[in-house]
Design a protein around this motif. Sequence first.
Motif, PDB file in Angstrom:
ATOM      1  N   UNK A  74       0.842  -1.183   0.000  1.00 36.32           N
ATOM      2  CA  UNK A  74       0.000   0.000   0.000  1.00 36.32           C
ATOM      3  C   UNK A  74       0.877   1.232   0.000  1.00 36.32           C
ATOM      4  N   UNK A  75       0.643   2.125  -0.947  1.00 38.44           N
ATOM      5  CA  UNK A  75       1.387   3.379  -1.001  1.00 38.44           C
ATOM      6  C   UNK A  75       0.759   4.355  -0.028  1.00 38.44           C
ATOM      7  N   UNK A  76       1.562   4.998   0.837  1.00 36.10           N
ATOM      8  CA  UNK A  76       1.026   5.905   1.835  1.00 36.10           C
ATOM      9  C   UNK A  76       1.849   7.187   1.868  1.00 36.10           C
ATOM     10  N   UNK A 102      -6.068  -1.209  -7.607  1.00 40.35           N
ATOM     11  CA  UNK A 102      -5.669  -2.315  -8.474  1.00 40.35           C
ATOM     12  C   UNK A 102      -4.176  -2.591  -8.373  1.00 40.35           C
ATOM     13  N   UNK A 103      -3.365  -1.532  -8.294  1.00 41.10           N
ATOM     14  CA  UNK A 103      -1.919  -1.730  -8.162  1.00 41.10           C
ATOM     15  C   UNK A 103      -1.591  -2.424  -6.849  1.00 41.10           C
ATOM     16  N   UNK A 104      -2.303  -2.064  -5.798  1.00 41.44           N
ATOM     17  CA  UNK A 104      -2.077  -2.714  -4.511  1.00 41.44           C
ATOM     18  C   UNK A 104      -2.495  -4.184  -4.571  1.00 41.44           C
ATOM     19  N   UNK A 105      -3.639  -4.453  -5.217  1.00 37.76           N
ATOM     20  CA  UNK A 105      -4.076  -5.844  -5.372  1.00 37.76           C
ATOM     21  C   UNK A 105      -3.051  -6.645  -6.158  1.00 37.76           C
ATOM     22  N   UNK A 117      -8.411   5.882 -19.389  1.00 38.55           N
ATOM     23  CA  UNK A 117      -7.304   4.922 -19.305  1.00 38.55           C
ATOM     24  C   UNK A 117      -6.100   5.579 -18.647  1.00 38.55           C
ATOM     25  N   UNK A 118      -5.797   6.825 -19.036  1.00 35.17           N
ATOM     26  CA  UNK A 118      -4.652   7.519 -18.453  1.00 35.17           C
ATOM     27  C   UNK A 118      -4.845   7.755 -16.961  1.00 35.17           C
ATOM     28  N   UNK A 119      -6.074   8.102 -16.539  1.00 38.54           N
ATOM     29  CA  UNK A 119      -6.331   8.332 -15.119  1.00 38.54           C
ATOM     30  C   UNK A 119      -6.128   7.045 -14.314  1.00 38.54           C
ATOM     31  N   UNK A 120      -6.658   5.937 -14.823  1.00 37.35           N
ATOM     32  CA  UNK A 120      -6.469   4.640 -14.155  1.00 37.35           C
ATOM     33  C   UNK A 120      -4.989   4.299 -14.075  1.00 37.35           C
ATOM     34  N   UNK A 121      -4.283   4.503 -15.176  1.00 37.99           N
ATOM     35  CA  UNK A 121      -2.861   4.165 -15.216  1.00 37.99           C
ATOM     36  C   UNK A 121      -2.050   5.059 -14.283  1.00 37.99           C
ATOM     37  N   UNK A 156      -3.054   6.231 -11.379  1.00 36.02           N
ATOM     38  CA  UNK A 156      -3.201   5.651 -10.051  1.00 36.02           C
ATOM     39  C   UNK A 156      -2.400   4.377  -9.893  1.00 36.02           C
ATOM     40  N   UNK A 157      -2.383   3.571 -10.946  1.00 35.83           N
ATOM     41  CA  UNK A 157      -1.630   2.308 -10.935  1.00 35.83           C
ATOM     42  C   UNK A 157      -0.127   2.579 -10.800  1.00 35.83           C
ATOM     43  N   UNK A 158       0.373   3.531 -11.552  1.00 32.79           N
ATOM     44  CA  UNK A 158       1.817   3.777 -11.607  1.00 32.79           C
ATOM     45  C   UNK A 158       2.324   4.616 -10.443  1.00 32.79           C
ATOM     46  N   UNK A 159       1.567   5.627 -10.036  1.00 32.78           N
ATOM     47  CA  UNK A 159       2.104   6.625  -9.108  1.00 32.78           C
ATOM     48  C   UNK A 159       1.376   6.699  -7.773  1.00 32.78           C
ATOM     49  N   UNK A 160       0.304   5.953  -7.582  1.00 34.63           N
ATOM     50  CA  UNK A 160      -0.364   5.940  -6.294  1.00 34.63           C
ATOM     51  C   UNK A 160      -1.238   7.160  -6.069  1.00 34.63           C
ATOM     52  N   UNK A 161      -1.635   7.348  -4.826  1.00 35.83           N
ATOM     53  CA  UNK A 161      -2.608   8.364  -4.472  1.00 35.83           C
ATOM     54  C   UNK A 161      -2.174   9.780  -4.816  1.00 35.83           C
ATOM     55  N   UNK A 162      -0.889  10.064  -4.767  1.00 37.15           N
ATOM     56  CA  UNK A 162      -0.430  11.404  -5.121  1.00 37.15           C
ATOM     57  C   UNK A 162      -0.897  11.800  -6.518  1.00 37.15           C
ATOM     58  N   UNK A 163      -0.944  10.815  -7.421  1.00 33.99           N
ATOM     59  CA  UNK A 163      -1.332  11.101  -8.810  1.00 33.99           C
ATOM     60  C   UNK A 163      -2.805  11.449  -8.929  1.00 33.99           C
ATOM     61  N   UNK A 164      -3.601  11.132  -7.923  1.00 31.50           N
ATOM     62  CA  UNK A 164      -5.042  11.370  -7.978  1.00 31.50           C
ATOM     63  C   UNK A 164      -5.453  12.710  -7.395  1.00 31.50           C
TER      64      UNK A 164
END
Length: 257
Positions: free
Chosen positions: A2-4, A195-198, A240-244, A246-254
């Motif tokens: 988990x990214x925190x 999804x990245x955490x899963x 797709x870019x928004x999902x990616x 979050x997948x690549x950079x974690x919560x900071x990207x959101x």
Amino acid sequence: MIRRPALLFFALLALVSFSALSVACGGGGSDDDDDSEPKDRDRDGIRDSRDDCDRDKEDEGIWGSDPEDGCPATIADLVELARADVDEFWAGQFAFEKMTYDPPIKFKAYETEIETDCGKALLNNAFYCGADHSIYYDLNFLRDELDSNGDFGPVLIIAHEWGHLVQSLLGILDDDTLLTIQTELQADCLAGVWAADADARGLMEKGDFEEGITALFRVGDPRDTPFFDPQAHGTPGQRIDAFNDGWEAGLDACALD
């Protein structure tokens, strides 16, 4: 894992600029040398001798883990697996930040149009209702996604709606200066974080990420949809870019900034 990042939830509360609308947006188990040991080469807890969904012994992840035969027996089983994991993930995030987490009051399937506190629940839809802090989903809609696109399609829909629940808990949905497209793309990003955490926990199977991308491509807005349309969710590329992100950079990207 988990990214925190520090103060990550407070970052999510920042207002988004219009420029943000263009947001860029397991391996298989090895054979045991001792043939006397029961095999579980897809590592789903079901020995190979009675696993009907071993995917040729590839790691099938949590989405194929019915306790009887190694497969989700129904779409309802698959939905429940997803619900439990997404809920646990966000509960952990809020606990780490010492913030109150409230799961949905109702997580309700429907197969005909029903009335909710947010109005009529339409077919071929899934949505978070802030009026009663609940998630509703057309079970046939998720079943069709499963049949046409694979098991991660319906799972991603659930993760997206849970993103709206998270936004509600953080007060983001109370900000009437935000456009629908902004909160929709952020929900896609939050789904990517989960999804990245899963995936890091070994729950994603081969092909799940691609199924998620396909699902987002199919539900993206036509390119001529105005960004200020109250129904706008983002073009396929933006989603797709928004999902990616979050997948690549974690919560900071959101974060909306």
